[in-house]
Design a protein around this motif. Structure first.
Motif, PDB file in Angstrom:
ATOM      1  N   LEU A   1       0.859  -1.176   0.000  1.00 30.86           N
ATOM      2  CA  LEU A   1       0.000   0.000   0.000  1.00 30.86           C
ATOM      3  C   LEU A   1       0.902   1.235   0.000  1.00 30.86           C
ATOM      4  O   LEU A   1       1.614   1.498   0.975  1.00 30.86           O
ATOM      5  CB  LEU A   1      -0.924   0.002   1.219  1.00 30.86           C
ATOM      6  N   GLY A   2       0.872   1.958  -1.100  1.00 29.15           N
ATOM      7  CA  GLY A   2       1.745   3.117  -1.256  1.00 29.15           C
ATOM      8  C   GLY A   2       2.814   2.831  -2.278  1.00 29.15           C
ATOM      9  O   GLY A   2       3.434   1.755  -2.247  1.00 29.15           O
ATOM     10  N   GLY A   3       3.021   3.776  -3.191  1.00 20.89           N
ATOM     11  CA  GLY A   3       3.990   3.563  -4.278  1.00 20.89           C
ATOM     12  C   GLY A   3       4.965   4.714  -4.407  1.00 20.89           C
ATOM     13  O   GLY A   3       5.353   5.095  -5.509  1.00 20.89           O
ATOM     14  N   GLY A   4       5.380   5.254  -3.271  1.00 23.05           N
ATOM     15  CA  GLY A   4       6.345   6.361  -3.268  1.00 23.05           C
ATOM     16  C   GLY A   4       7.777   5.852  -3.304  1.00 23.05           C
ATOM     17  O   GLY A   4       8.042   4.732  -3.739  1.00 23.05           O
ATOM     18  N   GLN A   5       8.700   6.683  -2.805  1.00 19.66           N
ATOM     19  CA  GLN A   5      10.116   6.298  -2.878  1.00 19.66           C
ATOM     20  C   GLN A   5      10.429   5.086  -2.025  1.00 19.66           C
ATOM     21  O   GLN A   5      11.311   4.298  -2.365  1.00 19.66           O
ATOM     22  CB  GLN A   5      11.041   7.457  -2.495  1.00 19.66           C
ATOM     23  N   LEU A   6       9.697   4.892  -0.933  1.00 18.07           N
ATOM     24  CA  LEU A   6       9.980   3.722  -0.092  1.00 18.07           C
ATOM     25  C   LEU A   6       9.593   2.450  -0.842  1.00 18.07           C
ATOM     26  O   LEU A   6      10.311   1.457  -0.824  1.00 18.07           O
ATOM     27  CB  LEU A   6       9.239   3.830   1.243  1.00 18.07           C
ATOM     28  N   GLY A   7       8.457   2.502  -1.524  1.00 19.80           N
ATOM     29  CA  GLY A   7       8.042   1.372  -2.350  1.00 19.80           C
ATOM     30  C   GLY A   7       9.016   1.128  -3.486  1.00 19.80           C
ATOM     31  O   GLY A   7       9.328  -0.016  -3.826  1.00 19.80           O
ATOM     32  N   ARG A   8       9.510   2.214  -4.045  1.00 23.41           N
ATOM     33  CA  ARG A   8      10.454   2.131  -5.164  1.00 23.41           C
ATOM     34  C   ARG A   8      11.749   1.428  -4.738  1.00 23.41           C
ATOM     35  O   ARG A   8      12.237   0.527  -5.416  1.00 23.41           O
ATOM     36  CB  ARG A   8      10.740   3.561  -5.621  1.00 23.41           C
ATOM     37  N   MET A   9      12.285   1.819  -3.587  1.00 22.14           N
ATOM     38  CA  MET A   9      13.519   1.185  -3.129  1.00 22.14           C
ATOM     39  C   MET A   9      13.251  -0.249  -2.657  1.00 22.14           C
ATOM     40  O   MET A   9      14.122  -1.108  -2.753  1.00 22.14           O
ATOM     41  CB  MET A   9      14.181   2.042  -2.062  1.00 22.14           C
ATOM     42  N   LEU A  10      12.033  -0.496  -2.184  1.00 23.20           N
ATOM     43  CA  LEU A  10      11.666  -1.868  -1.823  1.00 23.20           C
ATOM     44  C   LEU A  10      11.647  -2.757  -3.076  1.00 23.20           C
ATOM     45  O   LEU A  10      12.124  -3.893  -3.051  1.00 23.20           O
ATOM     46  CB  LEU A  10      10.295  -1.900  -1.138  1.00 23.20           C
ATOM     47  N   ILE A  11      11.133  -2.234  -4.165  1.00 27.43           N
ATOM     48  CA  ILE A  11      11.115  -3.002  -5.422  1.00 27.43           C
ATOM     49  C   ILE A  11      12.551  -3.279  -5.876  1.00 27.43           C
ATOM     50  O   ILE A  11      12.885  -4.401  -6.262  1.00 27.43           O
ATOM     51  CB  ILE A  11      10.333  -2.254  -6.520  1.00 27.43           C
ATOM     52  N   GLN A  12      13.419  -2.265  -5.805  1.00 27.48           N
ATOM     53  CA  GLN A  12      14.821  -2.480  -6.197  1.00 27.48           C
ATOM     54  C   GLN A  12      15.416  -3.669  -5.450  1.00 27.48           C
ATOM     55  O   GLN A  12      16.176  -4.448  -6.002  1.00 27.48           O
ATOM     56  CB  GLN A  12      15.666  -1.228  -5.889  1.00 27.48           C
ATOM     57  N   SER A  13      15.033  -3.780  -4.191  1.00 30.64           N
ATOM     58  CA  SER A  13      15.552  -4.874  -3.375  1.00 30.64           C
ATOM     59  C   SER A  13      14.825  -6.193  -3.674  1.00 30.64           C
ATOM     60  O   SER A  13      15.441  -7.257  -3.737  1.00 30.64           O
ATOM     61  CB  SER A  13      15.405  -4.497  -1.904  1.00 30.64           C
ATOM     62  N   ALA A  14      13.524  -6.116  -3.889  1.00 25.25           N
ATOM     63  CA  ALA A  14      12.714  -7.325  -4.128  1.00 25.25           C
ATOM     64  C   ALA A  14      13.115  -8.030  -5.413  1.00 25.25           C
ATOM     65  O   ALA A  14      12.937  -9.248  -5.547  1.00 25.25           O
ATOM     66  CB  ALA A  14      11.231  -6.956  -4.169  1.00 25.25           C
ATOM     67  N   ILE A  15      13.680  -7.286  -6.351  1.00 25.84           N
ATOM     68  CA  ILE A  15      14.129  -7.876  -7.614  1.00 25.84           C
ATOM     69  C   ILE A  15      15.090  -9.030  -7.340  1.00 25.84           C
ATOM     70  O   ILE A  15      15.014 -10.073  -7.978  1.00 25.84           O
ATOM     71  CB  ILE A  15      14.812  -6.788  -8.490  1.00 25.84           C
ATOM     72  N   ASP A  16      15.967  -8.850  -6.348  1.00 26.87           N
ATOM     73  CA  ASP A  16      16.982  -9.868  -6.065  1.00 26.87           C
ATOM     74  C   ASP A  16      16.401 -11.158  -5.494  1.00 26.87           C
ATOM     75  O   ASP A  16      17.082 -12.176  -5.447  1.00 26.87           O
ATOM     76  CB  ASP A  16      18.020  -9.319  -5.083  1.00 26.87           C
ATOM     77  N   PHE A  17      15.158 -11.107  -5.020  1.00 29.07           N
ATOM     78  CA  PHE A  17      14.513 -12.313  -4.481  1.00 29.07           C
ATOM     79  C   PHE A  17      13.445 -12.852  -5.431  1.00 29.07           C
ATOM     80  O   PHE A  17      12.671 -13.726  -5.037  1.00 29.07           O
ATOM     81  CB  PHE A  17      13.867 -12.008  -3.124  1.00 29.07           C
ATOM     82  N   ASN A  18      13.384 -12.310  -6.649  1.00 27.10           N
ATOM     83  CA  ASN A  18      12.312 -12.717  -7.591  1.00 27.10           C
ATOM     84  C   ASN A  18      10.915 -12.467  -7.031  1.00 27.10           C
ATOM     85  O   ASN A  18       9.975 -13.167  -7.406  1.00 27.10           O
ATOM     86  CB  ASN A  18      12.385 -14.208  -7.945  1.00 27.10           C
ATOM     87  N   VAL A  19      10.802 -11.518  -6.108  1.00 28.38           N
ATOM     88  CA  VAL A  19       9.482 -11.238  -5.535  1.00 28.38           C
ATOM     89  C   VAL A  19       8.735 -10.258  -6.445  1.00 28.38           C
ATOM     90  O   VAL A  19       9.245  -9.174  -6.737  1.00 28.38           O
ATOM     91  CB  VAL A  19       9.618 -10.650  -4.114  1.00 28.38           C
ATOM     92  N   ASP A  20       7.563 -10.644  -6.919  1.00 29.90           N
ATOM     93  CA  ASP A  20       6.749  -9.740  -7.734  1.00 29.90           C
ATOM     94  C   ASP A  20       6.010  -8.783  -6.816  1.00 29.90           C
ATOM     95  O   ASP A  20       5.306  -9.201  -5.896  1.00 29.90           O
ATOM     96  CB  ASP A  20       5.730 -10.540  -8.555  1.00 29.90           C
ATOM     97  N   VAL A  21       6.152  -7.492  -7.076  1.00 30.03           N
ATOM     98  CA  VAL A  21       5.540  -6.486  -6.211  1.00 30.03           C
ATOM     99  C   VAL A  21       4.351  -5.833  -6.915  1.00 30.03           C
ATOM    100  O   VAL A  21       4.470  -5.356  -8.047  1.00 30.03           O
ATOM    101  CB  VAL A  21       6.576  -5.421  -5.793  1.00 30.03           C
TER     102      VAL A  21
END
Lengths: 379, 379
Positions: A13-33
């Protein structure tokens, strides 16, 4: 451990910079956000596997978004917790838990939680409205906070003298003794479903004098070993007492007497943890993923000291963002620029941040000052 | 400096793991990345601002994709360079330059380039076909390489004895003296449009005995100061002589006599630079962006020693990927897991990598071995 790397959907819930940096990190775990945000231009818009536009405070919007996800989390507290509770009832994992979010949404309840759990915090009174505040002259100087919907410095003001009572919030809030602090500190702590807890080193915050936003920070904080130990112990105690799963930022005051008091908490990744990306063994974003997916938590030690400078929209500038001085900062040894993908700037909008790493703490501060003085977001 | 942070499109030919990690880095600069890849399931599919499906070797496909971009780059060498030349003629920036890509696509021309520029390399002969190789018994033991389309260990084989001549490639290639080397090394070097050049520290590669893929590496390499200086000097010389803009990986042999010979080069981000994400002041992906967008190059020093273990699909396993032992690795202090978002595994497919950082080099090697022994990609 949650099986996260195949056909798994994390809803945020929320797609600001915190979500953005979370996605950058989630990429390494193959987690679809999957992201839900009211703003079609939100920083996550092009990076989320699915980007849904809608109000975070609306029951149906949040519920329908969440139904499709395996685990849900937040990057902002102001969300519809009833929908999250319903999703939880239907078997979804929601971290932080909706009850924790509700507690933190209400600064009055937050303060009571500290009292009930012997967490040191500044003395306070609950106030219903302006008239109630007016009767509390003896309590000044104080900080007047709205109970609900304060965020990023909004809904918070200092009342120093009787004359200031005039502009007290005319809504339910709290009045907190103004602490004559030595330093402001922050500890980010994580807890996973198995109950494992790990805190990052204490950082030292320097706030903008007017706008109540972190202007820059240093890690590690320049405090005694004992103070550092105490600050981490308090943060660990808070997350344990909350029985919370996820990441928690605990902002604190170090008083002139050497006491440590909890100021505010945020149950999510936090501005005061951005430097972990470059300086820690584990970033706060990866740590949050590890916590909510019940992986073992990562080590929180530092590779190297760091400073972080927030890149705020320059006062008097509104419109298409330009980053004046950027080339100088790119040439600065140890500076790492993070832009948040926001097309438009406005005064004091968080547009990015710069982390500086250096083995030498004095040089670090000098470089932080250089970044602050030379990099400006203008229009 | 290219104005990169507003309405700017970077086109990348290839959407594999290198493109994926490039996107992770480009996020911090607000650079929108457009990807062209023939595989609809490529690792970049959900992360690119635009993901186009098409053949990288087809003129029209590459040309039409590129027309829409401001700067073009590659993450694989096997692309249509005529289309890139046409785009360059029409004013697009293409880095590395198409002429450099062409040179490197052809291992015969690559070797001649070394000779003409006094770059030390193993003695070789050009061979037209199997019959030509058969006449070169005196040259054995040798490495037989196809001139074109060798990649990731394909199109390369060792011919030790006369009996091996039987299986020589029956196509234009080269025959290179087999070097009895002490170590295999790699240096990643960058050059921007302004001509600034910076090399990363030398790393030491350990290859899989059969599959000619990097199995793990250590950084920094355990070689003398002088050897390290020489290796970096050679890498810098190669990129300067190529007059290339972008990132170049230079793989080298350290011979038993202490000589350094260039083995192969790749004009792009490279498997031997993945550890820079965690261990260097600047990652190879950010450095590539800095080079091709003509920013100042970032510092290449190390924060901490690192090892990198490739995560290859286990032999005998084909199908939906499972990561056996992952929880153990997540609990290992200093290990950072990178999965590449590939749904299906097959024998020796590159599925991810693990970087390990540790101040102590012996512990680093121990942990690399632990990762290699415990983390398996199965189906």
């Amino acid at each position: 451990m949650q099986s996260f790397y195949q056909n798994f959907k994390l809803g945020v819930l929320g797609g600001g910079q915190l979500g953005r940096m979370l996605i950058q990190s989630a990429i390494d775990f193959n987690v679809d956000v999957h992201i839900l945000d009211p703003d079609e231009h939100a920083p996550c818009r092009n990076l989320a596997k699915k980007f849904a536009i809608g109000k975070l405070t609306d029951f149906d919007t949040v519920y329908n978004f969440g139904k499709d996800c395996d685990v849900l989390t937040i990057e902002i507290e102001n969300v519809n917790t009833d929908a999250l509770k319903q999703l939880q009832k239907e078997g979804k994992k929601v971290f932080p838990q909706p009850e924790v979010i509700e507690l933190i949404q209400d600064k009055g309840r937050q303060k009571l939680f500290y009292i009930n759990n012997f967490i040191p915090t500044a003395p306070f009174e609950r106030v219903e409205n302006k008239t109630a505040v007016a009767k509390m002259k003896q309590f000044l100087p104080a900080v007047n906070k709205l109970r609900k919907e304060g965020y990023d410095g909004r809904g918070v003001q200092i009342l120093r003298t009787e004359n200031d009572l005039e502009r007290a919030f005319d809504a339910p809030g709290i009045l907190e003794k103004l602490i004559d602090f030595e330093k402001e500190l922050s500890v980010i702590v994580a807890r996973n479903e198995s109950g494992q807890i790990k805190a990052f080193p204490v950082v030292e915050l320097v706030f903008h004098p007017e706008h109540n936003l972190v202007e820059y920070l240093f890690a590690p904080a320049e405090i005694t070993e004992q103070q550092s130990h105490r600050a981490k112990e308090i943060a660990e105690e808070v997350i344990k007492r909350l029985d919370m799963v996820g990441l928690l930022a605990v902002e604190m005051f170090l008083t002139k007497d050497g006491e440590i008091l909890v100021n505010e908490i945020a149950p999510r990744t936090h501005n005061s943890g951005h430097q972990t990306i470059e300086s820690s063994y584990t970033s706060q974003f990866e740590q949050h993923l590890r916590a909510i997916l019940n992986m073992p938590l990562g080590p929180t030690g530092s590779k190297i000291p760091a400073a972080m400078v927030n890149l705020l929209g320059e006062d008097g500038h509104q419109g298409m963002a330009q980053y004046s001085g950027l080339e100088k900062i790119l040439a600065l040894e140890g500076a790492k620029v993070h832009l948040y993908g926001k097309k438009y700037t406005k005064p004091f909008r968080k547009m990015g941040h710069v982390t500086i790493i250096d083995q030498d703490v004095d040089r670090l501060k000098e470089k932080a000052r250089f970044v602050k003085d030379n990099l400006k977001v203008i229009s």
